[in-house]
Design a protein around this motif. Structure first.
Motif, PDB file in Angstrom:
ATOM      1  N   GLY A   1     -10.790  -7.161  -3.525  1.00 57.57           N
ATOM      2  CA  GLY A   1      -9.448  -7.246  -4.085  1.00 57.57           C
ATOM      3  C   GLY A   1      -8.723  -5.925  -4.176  1.00 57.57           C
ATOM      4  N   VAL A   2      -9.156  -4.922  -3.414  1.00 55.62           N
ATOM      5  CA  VAL A   2      -8.568  -3.585  -3.463  1.00 55.62           C
ATOM      6  C   VAL A   2      -7.778  -3.322  -2.187  1.00 55.62           C
ATOM      7  CG1 VAL A   2      -9.046  -1.096  -3.554  1.00 55.62           C
ATOM      8  CG2 VAL A   2     -10.393  -2.684  -4.952  1.00 55.62           C
ATOM      9  N   THR A   3      -6.529  -2.910  -2.321  1.00 51.34           N
ATOM     10  CA  THR A   3      -5.726  -2.449  -1.197  1.00 51.34           C
ATOM     11  C   THR A   3      -5.668  -0.928  -1.238  1.00 51.34           C
ATOM     12  OG1 THR A   3      -4.354  -4.441  -1.259  1.00 51.34           O
ATOM     13  CG2 THR A   3      -3.452  -2.533  -0.103  1.00 51.34           C
ATOM     14  N   HIS A   4      -6.000  -0.268  -0.128  1.00 50.03           N
ATOM     15  CA  HIS A   4      -6.032   1.198  -0.125  1.00 50.03           C
ATOM     16  C   HIS A   4      -4.642   1.793  -0.262  1.00 50.03           C
ATOM     17  CE1 HIS A   4      -6.159   5.270   1.546  1.00 50.03           C
ATOM     18  NE2 HIS A   4      -7.373   5.311   1.040  1.00 50.03           N
ATOM     19  N   ALA A   5      -3.683   1.311   0.510  1.00 53.64           N
ATOM     20  CA  ALA A   5      -2.284   1.739   0.406  1.00 53.64           C
ATOM     21  C   ALA A   5      -2.113   3.245   0.576  1.00 53.64           C
ATOM     22  CB  ALA A   5      -1.684   1.288  -0.929  1.00 53.64           C
ATOM     23  N   GLY A   6      -2.777   3.813   1.574  1.00 56.84           N
ATOM     24  CA  GLY A   6      -2.612   5.247   1.809  1.00 56.84           C
ATOM     25  C   GLY A   6      -3.214   5.693   3.123  1.00 56.84           C
ATOM     26  N   LEU A   7      -3.648   4.746   3.956  1.00 55.68           N
ATOM     27  CA  LEU A   7      -4.297   5.101   5.205  1.00 55.68           C
ATOM     28  C   LEU A   7      -3.289   5.719   6.173  1.00 55.68           C
ATOM     29  CD1 LEU A   7      -6.707   5.114   7.114  1.00 55.68           C
ATOM     30  CD2 LEU A   7      -6.209   2.725   7.656  1.00 55.68           C
TER      31      LEU A   7
ATOM     32  N   PRO B   1       2.223  -3.107  -1.694  1.00 56.40           N
ATOM     33  CA  PRO B   1       1.143  -2.900  -0.709  1.00 56.40           C
ATOM     34  C   PRO B   1       0.096  -4.008  -0.793  1.00 56.40           C
ATOM     35  CG  PRO B   1       1.664  -0.843  -1.815  1.00 56.40           C
ATOM     36  CD  PRO B   1       2.402  -1.932  -2.557  1.00 56.40           C
ATOM     37  N   ARG B   2      -0.218  -4.561   0.371  1.00 52.37           N
ATOM     38  CA  ARG B   2      -1.198  -5.633   0.473  1.00 52.37           C
ATOM     39  C   ARG B   2      -2.164  -5.325   1.612  1.00 52.37           C
ATOM     40  NH1 ARG B   2       0.170  -9.921  -2.722  1.00 52.37           N
ATOM     41  NH2 ARG B   2       2.326 -10.023  -3.452  1.00 52.37           N
ATOM     42  N   PRO B   3      -3.292  -6.044   1.686  1.00 49.37           N
ATOM     43  CA  PRO B   3      -4.308  -5.711   2.697  1.00 49.37           C
ATOM     44  C   PRO B   3      -3.797  -5.628   4.123  1.00 49.37           C
ATOM     45  CG  PRO B   3      -5.260  -7.173   1.061  1.00 49.37           C
ATOM     46  CD  PRO B   3      -3.791  -7.073   0.733  1.00 49.37           C
TER      47      PRO B   3
END
Length: 308
Positions: A133-139, A190-192
């Motif tokens: 359930g974690v979105t990184h939102a910074g790749l 931000p989403r996956p």
């Protein structure tokens, strides 16, 4: 390892700043990143400070969020400290090259086996995060740190730190526009699948040297996969675990423009959590990591100021 600039802080919290991690020319980096050492000289860290042109409060919230995570492949955050105006955090130091520095060391785009292994490593990390359930939102290319132990993914939450949901993020400092999914650039949450868009941009960068290549520039073995990841329509992008399956299967000819959705099984999640494939780094990149390690070992702490 880059020389400090005159306006770089001599300390990150209680730690002494030794060098910059990023070249001065790098603009799309969401944080000021340094190599630092404890005052007693016994420990070395990667140290992070917010850029001077971003909101330190939002940046600190993401730093604390990263500290609470324990996801294989994410750069582990140790200490978080500082003030409201100047927060900071650290991570354990291992010799590491941001992906742009690795391409400079290699003299251009990385070879096919390296790009494939890197893509599988990042897809594995994102698949694990998304299953939790974690979105990184910074790749972005700058977020990828290459080490001899594998890839480490930093810059957690950079998109969220740049601006709140509902506010346009395109053109904001520290964000790589080529890695920013259109829905996130427009202010969407931000989403996956936004992470998957960024993964496609990173693979394009590793294989061509830039995040927004023409289709024909892309390596044939990654062309369809990258174009699928970079679809402007999130629903037409593969999920991270599907990217991983594609890269590990070596089925370059199979089109992946719109794969059938399938949730990862419990066995697949266990495999993702427990394994990490090595990345066959090119010799010039390994040599650059060795030079950095030697420079850090040889770095001397500044002499203490004389007492009056």
């Amino acid at each position: 390892m880059e020389r400090l600039r005159h306006d770089d802080p001599p300390h990150t919290g209680p730690h002494i700043t030794l060098a910059r991690l990023d070249a001065e020319s790098e603009q799309a980096v969401p944080a000021r990143r340094f190599i630092a050492r404890s005052a007693d000289g016994d420990r070395t860290f990667l140290a992070f400070l917010p850029r001077t042109d971003v909101d330190p409060t939002r940046w600190a919230i993401e730093a604390e969020g990263a500290r609470r995570l324990s996801i294989p492949g994410f750069l582990p955050v140790g200490e978080v400290g500082g003030t409201a105006d100047l927060p900071w955090y650290t991570a354990p130091y291992v010799p590491a090259l941001p992906l742009p520095a690795a391409l400079r060391a290699h003299g251009g785009p990385l070879p096919e086996p390296v790009v494939r292994a890197l893509g599988a490593s990042l897809a594995r990390t994102l698949s694990t995060a998304h299953a939790l359930g974690v979105t990184h939102a910074g790749l972005s290319p700058a977020a990828v740190l290459l080490t001899t132990e594998g890839a480490r993914l930093g810059c957690f939450g950079a998109v969220r730190a740049a601006a709140p949901d509902g506010m346009r993020r395109s053109g904001l400092p520290g964000l790589d526009s080529g890695s920013l999914a259109p829905e996130q650039a427009a202010g969407g949450r931000p989403r996956p699948l936004g992470d998957v868009y960024a993964l496609g941009a990173v693979l394009a960068y590793a294989g061509t040297g830039h995040t927004v290549p023409e289709r024909d520039e892309l390596p044939p073995f990654l062309r369809e996969l990258i174009m699928a990841c970079l679809s402007r329509d999130p629903e037409r992008r593969p999920q991270a675990h599907q990217v991983l399956t594609h890269l590990e299967s070596h089925l370059e000819a199979r089109p992946v423009s719109h794969p059938e959705p399938a949730a990862p099984t419990a066995a697949h999640q266990a495999t993702v959590l427990d394994t990490a494939a090595p990345i066959p780094l090119p010799a010039p990149v390994v040599a650059a990591l060795a030079r950095q390690s030697a420079q850090v070992l040889a770095a001397e702490l500044p002499a203490p100021a004389p007492l009056d």
